[in-house]
Design an enzyme around this catalytic site. Structure first.
Site, PDB file in Angstrom:
ATOM      1  N   GLU A 304      99.997  73.372  15.546  1.00 22.80           N
ATOM      2  CA  GLU A 304      99.109  72.898  14.469  1.00 22.80           C
ATOM      3  C   GLU A 304      98.518  74.031  13.632  1.00 22.80           C
ATOM      4  O   GLU A 304      97.641  73.795  12.810  1.00 22.80           O
ATOM      5  CB  GLU A 304      97.939  72.074  15.027  1.00 22.80           C
ATOM      6  CG  GLU A 304      98.315  70.849  15.817  1.00 22.80           C
ATOM      7  CD  GLU A 304      97.095  70.081  16.331  1.00 22.80           C
ATOM      8  OE1 GLU A 304      95.943  70.439  15.959  1.00 22.80           O
ATOM      9  OE2 GLU A 304      97.282  69.125  17.097  1.00 22.80           O
ATOM     10  N   GLY A 305      98.920  75.275  13.857  1.00 23.50           N
ATOM     11  CA  GLY A 305      98.270  76.381  13.168  1.00 23.50           C
ATOM     12  C   GLY A 305      96.975  76.797  13.825  1.00 23.50           C
ATOM     13  O   GLY A 305      96.205  77.576  13.249  1.00 23.50           O
TER      14      GLY A 305
END
Length: 336
Positions: A304-305
């Site tokens: 998801e970063g």
């Protein structure tokens, strides 16, 4: 912004044409760093990060005001091989969670003062199963690269790219093995938490993909073994270079996508740093291969970063110290 390429060959040329850091800004930042009210080197790697950032922002006294986080989502045909502990439907469900502000990355982006964009890439049409045929046609991979390029805000002053896509650790392992060498087992990990049987199945899938495709060309490896979200991250990282926006790389999947750029054109990742070392087993090997030292190591394996976004505040702190601290002369402190 419309991407300046319509083929993989043109994309490679775009990478090769990218400019480097501003050496005058780096020199000025180093000079300023030597005058700040601290012993030389006392802020450790924060000093190195600030000088690196200054070179890409063309100023010896930069600031970070507009960081951008982009999450790209894609689905993978290779999921038909039973490589994930979760079904492909979770990709769509998690995109909805991102859009409604309920995921970890929403909270981390908010805490970092970053905007968050979510780009879903043809979720209803997964890539092809790469054990049978190429994951994407050239048109499809170029479309994904272009989507990543267009998602970057030219006014951003820092970028983190993240991903969501059930099955994408399998795809990333295959891409990493193709572009960096080694056996499938060297790169294949547990991803979302598969058991020993699942890990063996994943490793076999990666090995079969590597055996099927000619991936001598790193961009062909991205096409044949990658996913739309991996290609989009690569396109966004390339666009950031074009706009002179520094990039914080996220975990294993983002790093695998980024590796295709570095192996296609040496120096293509000079505007990037590694945000963290993830708990995915091969991530350290991958970072060593692209010569990136992680800022954080917190045992994350979310994607998801998340790790890259956490590192934004470290980089902000580095820039704040560099640009806002007093010099010895300003503070009236003897330099010694």
């Amino acid at each position: 912004m419309t991407a300046p390429f319509s083929t993989l060959s043109e994309f490679r040329a775009t990478l090769a044409a990218a400019t480097g850091p501003d050496m005058a800004s780096i020199a000025g930042a180093k000079e300023r760093n030597g005058q700040l009210t601290k012993p030389p080197g006392a802020l450790g790697r924060l000093e190195e990060l600030a000088i690196w950032y200054a070179g890409w922002r063309d100023t010896d006294r930069p600031s970070i005001e507009n960081p951008q986080v982009i999450i790209f989502a894609g689905n993978h045909g290779v999921c038909a091989q039973g490589v994930s502990a979760f079904p492909p439907e979770v990709t769509v469900q998690m995109v909805a969670n991102f859009e409604h502000g309920g995921a970890a990355i929403n909270q981390l982006s908010k805490a970092a003062g970053a905007s968050l964009d979510v780009v879903a890439l043809d979720l209803e049409a997964p890539t092809q199963d790469f054990t049978v045929t190429a994951a994407m046609t050239e048109d499809e991979v170029v479309q994904a690269l272009s989507a990543g390029w267009a998602a970057v805000d030219p006014k951003a002053d820092l970028l983190v790219t993240g991903e969501m896509g059930i099955g994408n650790t399998t795809s990333a392992a295959a891409v990493a093995a193709a572009v960096l060498g080694g056996d499938a087992a060297d790169w294949t990990g547990r991803g979302t938490g598969v058991d020993d049987e699942g890990l063996a199945r994943k490793t076999d899938v990666v090995a079969r993909g590597l055996a099927l495709h000619d991936t001598t060309d790193p961009l062909e490896a991205l096409r044949c073994l990658g996913g739309r979200e991996l290609a989009a991250m690569a396109g966004a990282i390339a666009a950031a270079r074009h706009h002179r926006i520094p990039v914080i790389l996220d975990g294993f999947i983002c790093s695998a996508a980024a590796a295709t750029l570095e192996m296609a054109v040496e120096g293509a990742l000079d505007h990037t740093v590694a945000g963290h070392l993830s708990a995915e087993g091969a991530h350290e090997r991958l970072l060593n291969a692209i010569d990136k030292k992680p800022i954080l190591s917190l045992g994350l394996r979310l994607g998801e970063g998340s790790g890259g976004t956490l590192a934004i505040n470290v980089l902000k702190s580095a820039i704040a110290c560099h640009s806002d601290m007093a010099t010895f002369a300003e503070a009236g402190v003897a330099a010694g």
